[in-house]
Write a protein that holds these residues in place. Structure first.
Motif, PDB file in Angstrom:
ATOM      1  N   ARG A 144      23.257  37.107  45.026  1.00  0.00           N
ATOM      2  CA  ARG A 144      23.008  35.850  44.307  1.00  0.00           C
ATOM      3  C   ARG A 144      24.169  35.511  43.383  1.00  0.00           C
ATOM      4  N   ALA A 145      24.717  36.534  42.748  1.00  0.00           N
ATOM      5  CA  ALA A 145      25.888  36.312  41.900  1.00  0.00           C
ATOM      6  C   ALA A 145      27.063  35.826  42.744  1.00  0.00           C
ATOM      7  N   TYR A 146      27.212  36.411  43.915  1.00  0.00           N
ATOM      8  CA  TYR A 146      28.291  35.984  44.797  1.00  0.00           C
ATOM      9  C   TYR A 146      28.134  34.513  45.195  1.00  0.00           C
ATOM     10  N   GLU A 147      26.948  34.109  45.561  1.00  0.00           N
ATOM     11  CA  GLU A 147      26.733  32.731  45.994  1.00  0.00           C
ATOM     12  C   GLU A 147      27.077  31.741  44.879  1.00  0.00           C
ATOM     13  N   ARG A 148      26.708  32.081  43.648  1.00  0.00           N
ATOM     14  CA  ARG A 148      27.059  31.209  42.529  1.00  0.00           C
ATOM     15  C   ARG A 148      28.574  31.112  42.364  1.00  0.00           C
ATOM     16  N   LEU A 149      29.232  32.262  42.423  1.00  0.00           N
ATOM     17  CA  LEU A 149      30.681  32.268  42.255  1.00  0.00           C
ATOM     18  C   LEU A 149      31.376  31.491  43.363  1.00  0.00           C
ATOM     19  N   ALA A 150      30.907  31.660  44.569  1.00  0.00           N
ATOM     20  CA  ALA A 150      31.504  30.936  45.690  1.00  0.00           C
ATOM     21  C   ALA A 150      31.343  29.429  45.505  1.00  0.00           C
ATOM     22  N   THR A 151      30.169  29.009  45.067  1.00  0.00           N
ATOM     23  CA  THR A 151      29.928  27.584  44.831  1.00  0.00           C
ATOM     24  C   THR A 151      30.823  27.058  43.715  1.00  0.00           C
ATOM     25  N   TRP A 152      30.903  27.802  42.627  1.00  0.00           N
ATOM     26  CA  TRP A 152      31.763  27.378  41.515  1.00  0.00           C
ATOM     27  C   TRP A 152      33.230  27.330  41.935  1.00  0.00           C
ATOM     28  N   SER A 153      33.636  28.279  42.774  1.00  0.00           N
ATOM     29  CA  SER A 153      35.033  28.321  43.210  1.00  0.00           C
ATOM     30  C   SER A 153      35.401  27.079  44.006  1.00  0.00           C
ATOM     31  N   VAL A 154      34.499  26.654  44.868  1.00  0.00           N
ATOM     32  CA  VAL A 154      34.744  25.440  45.653  1.00  0.00           C
ATOM     33  C   VAL A 154      34.766  24.213  44.743  1.00  0.00           C
ATOM     34  N   ARG A 155      33.813  24.134  43.841  1.00  0.00           N
ATOM     35  CA  ARG A 155      33.734  22.977  42.950  1.00  0.00           C
ATOM     36  C   ARG A 155      34.901  22.927  41.964  1.00  0.00           C
ATOM     37  N   ALA A 156      35.417  24.098  41.561  1.00  0.00           N
ATOM     38  CA  ALA A 156      36.517  24.138  40.595  1.00  0.00           C
ATOM     39  C   ALA A 156      37.756  23.442  41.120  1.00  0.00           C
ATOM     40  N   ALA A 157      37.926  23.466  42.427  1.00  0.00           N
ATOM     41  CA  ALA A 157      39.107  22.849  43.035  1.00  0.00           C
ATOM     42  C   ALA A 157      38.926  21.358  43.314  1.00  0.00           C
ATOM     43  N   ALA A 158      37.739  20.854  43.051  1.00  0.00           N
ATOM     44  CA  ALA A 158      37.472  19.437  43.346  1.00  0.00           C
ATOM     45  C   ALA A 158      38.254  18.526  42.422  1.00  0.00           C
ATOM     46  N   ARG A 159      38.548  17.346  42.908  1.00  0.00           N
ATOM     47  CA  ARG A 159      39.307  16.377  42.119  1.00  0.00           C
ATOM     48  C   ARG A 159      38.415  15.593  41.161  1.00  0.00           C
ATOM     49  N   GLU A 160      37.140  15.639  41.390  1.00  0.00           N
ATOM     50  CA  GLU A 160      36.201  14.908  40.556  1.00  0.00           C
ATOM     51  C   GLU A 160      35.908  15.714  39.293  1.00  0.00           C
ATOM     52  N   PRO A 161      36.347  15.244  38.121  1.00  0.00           N
ATOM     53  CA  PRO A 161      36.168  16.021  36.877  1.00  0.00           C
ATOM     54  C   PRO A 161      34.723  16.383  36.586  1.00  0.00           C
ATOM     55  N   ARG A 162      33.775  15.497  36.906  1.00  0.00           N
ATOM     56  CA  ARG A 162      32.377  15.783  36.615  1.00  0.00           C
ATOM     57  C   ARG A 162      31.866  16.977  37.406  1.00  0.00           C
ATOM     58  N   THR A 163      32.508  17.249  38.535  1.00  0.00           N
ATOM     59  CA  THR A 163      32.151  18.419  39.342  1.00  0.00           C
ATOM     60  C   THR A 163      32.988  19.629  38.959  1.00  0.00           C
ATOM     61  N   ALA A 164      34.278  19.414  38.765  1.00  0.00           N
ATOM     62  CA  ALA A 164      35.208  20.521  38.564  1.00  0.00           C
ATOM     63  C   ALA A 164      35.072  21.181  37.199  1.00  0.00           C
ATOM     64  N   LYS A 165      34.938  20.392  36.138  1.00  0.00           N
ATOM     65  CA  LYS A 165      34.953  20.981  34.798  1.00  0.00           C
ATOM     66  C   LYS A 165      33.790  21.942  34.559  1.00  0.00           C
ATOM     67  N   PRO A 166      32.550  21.584  34.881  1.00  0.00           N
ATOM     68  CA  PRO A 166      31.458  22.562  34.682  1.00  0.00           C
ATOM     69  C   PRO A 166      31.662  23.833  35.490  1.00  0.00           C
ATOM     70  N   ALA A 208      40.046  31.802  41.388  1.00  0.00           N
ATOM     71  CA  ALA A 208      39.606  30.419  41.583  1.00  0.00           C
ATOM     72  C   ALA A 208      40.113  29.522  40.464  1.00  0.00           C
ATOM     73  N   LEU A 209      40.082  30.019  39.232  1.00  0.00           N
ATOM     74  CA  LEU A 209      40.616  29.245  38.109  1.00  0.00           C
ATOM     75  C   LEU A 209      42.116  29.032  38.262  1.00  0.00           C
ATOM     76  N   ALA A 210      42.824  30.070  38.696  1.00  0.00           N
ATOM     77  CA  ALA A 210      44.266  29.936  38.886  1.00  0.00           C
ATOM     78  C   ALA A 210      44.579  28.881  39.945  1.00  0.00           C
ATOM     79  N   GLY A 211      43.802  28.893  41.021  1.00  0.00           N
ATOM     80  CA  GLY A 211      44.008  27.900  42.060  1.00  0.00           C
ATOM     81  C   GLY A 211      43.775  26.488  41.566  1.00  0.00           C
ATOM     82  N   ALA A 212      42.949  26.359  40.522  1.00  0.00           N
ATOM     83  CA  ALA A 212      42.677  25.051  39.934  1.00  0.00           C
ATOM     84  C   ALA A 212      43.628  24.733  38.782  1.00  0.00           C
ATOM     85  N   GLY A 213      44.576  25.652  38.508  1.00  0.00           N
ATOM     86  CA  GLY A 213      45.536  25.412  37.443  1.00  0.00           C
ATOM     87  C   GLY A 213      44.997  25.648  36.042  1.00  0.00           C
TER      88      GLY A 213
END
Length: 214
Positions: free
Chosen positions: A31-53, A78-83
């Protein structure tokens, strides 16, 4: 998601499955992995409302207690990939980690992050005599960065390794290869000395050939 992060998540999934029986399932299991994977994908998104949280959630993984190393690795990469420079300290810790696969991932993440502190941190780790056995990725990262610190530290580290008694041939070879890539004439004396060792002769000869002619 690029192939690098996808491969990292694939490895983390296996670690999460193994850790489910030994740690807090909310922080170390599937379950922890699934959350991290989801956050990792969203972190790279260009939409700030999705990426920042998502980035804020990943950053909390780096500061909260109880998260396993694989989770910290995923969050930092994942954070590094998002700068996001909040990943920096964790990545430096992982760059000198005892497990080569984590150190390699951290080196790639630091190169992508582009934090101006990276070269100084890599130089400190590469030159640390007490951690020489784990310096491979620091040495490779210095060569990749081509920073002002790179050549002096690689020269000094290689000179120390040639003097022994612990030669750490993989680390010495990485220094030789890096100096060949950087093509700085300051490396000529130590590369010439390296040709006197059978373990380094071919690599050092190739590196010397890449230096500008006197």
């Amino acid at each position: 998601m690029d192939d690098w992060l996808s491969a990292l998540l694939h490895r983390a999934r296996a670690e999460a499955s193994r850790g489910a029986a030994t740690g807090d399932p909310e922080r170390s299991g599937p379950r922890a992995y699934e959350r991290l994977a989801t956050w990792s994908v969203r972190a790279a998104a260009r939409e700030p409302r999705t990426a920042k949280p998502a980035r804020d959630a990943l950053a909390r993984v780096l500061t909260e207690q109880g998260h396993p190393v694989w989770a910290q690795e995923v969050a930092a990469c994942a954070l590094a990939g998002a700068g996001d420079r909040r990943a920096f300290e964790t990545l430096v810790f992982l760059l000198n980690y005892r497990e080569p696969v984590r150190a390699s991932a951290a080196a790639e993440a630091l190169a992508r992050l582009g934090d101006p502190r990276t070269a100084r941190a890599a130089a400190a780790l590469a030159g640390n005599e007490l951690r020489t056995a784990y310096a491979l990725e620091s040495v490779r990262l210095l060569a990749r960065l081509g920073a002002p610190e790179s050549v002096p530290v690689l020269v000094a580290t290689l000179r120390r390794l040639l003097a022994g008694p612990g030669h750490y041939w993989p680390i010495a070879r990485a220094c030789v290869e890096g100096l060949g890539v950087l093509r700085d004439v300051r490396a000529r004396p130590v590369l010439t000395a390296a040709t006197g060792f059978p373990q380094l002769r071919e690599t050092a000869t190739t590196a010397l050939a890449r230096l500008p002619r006197p």
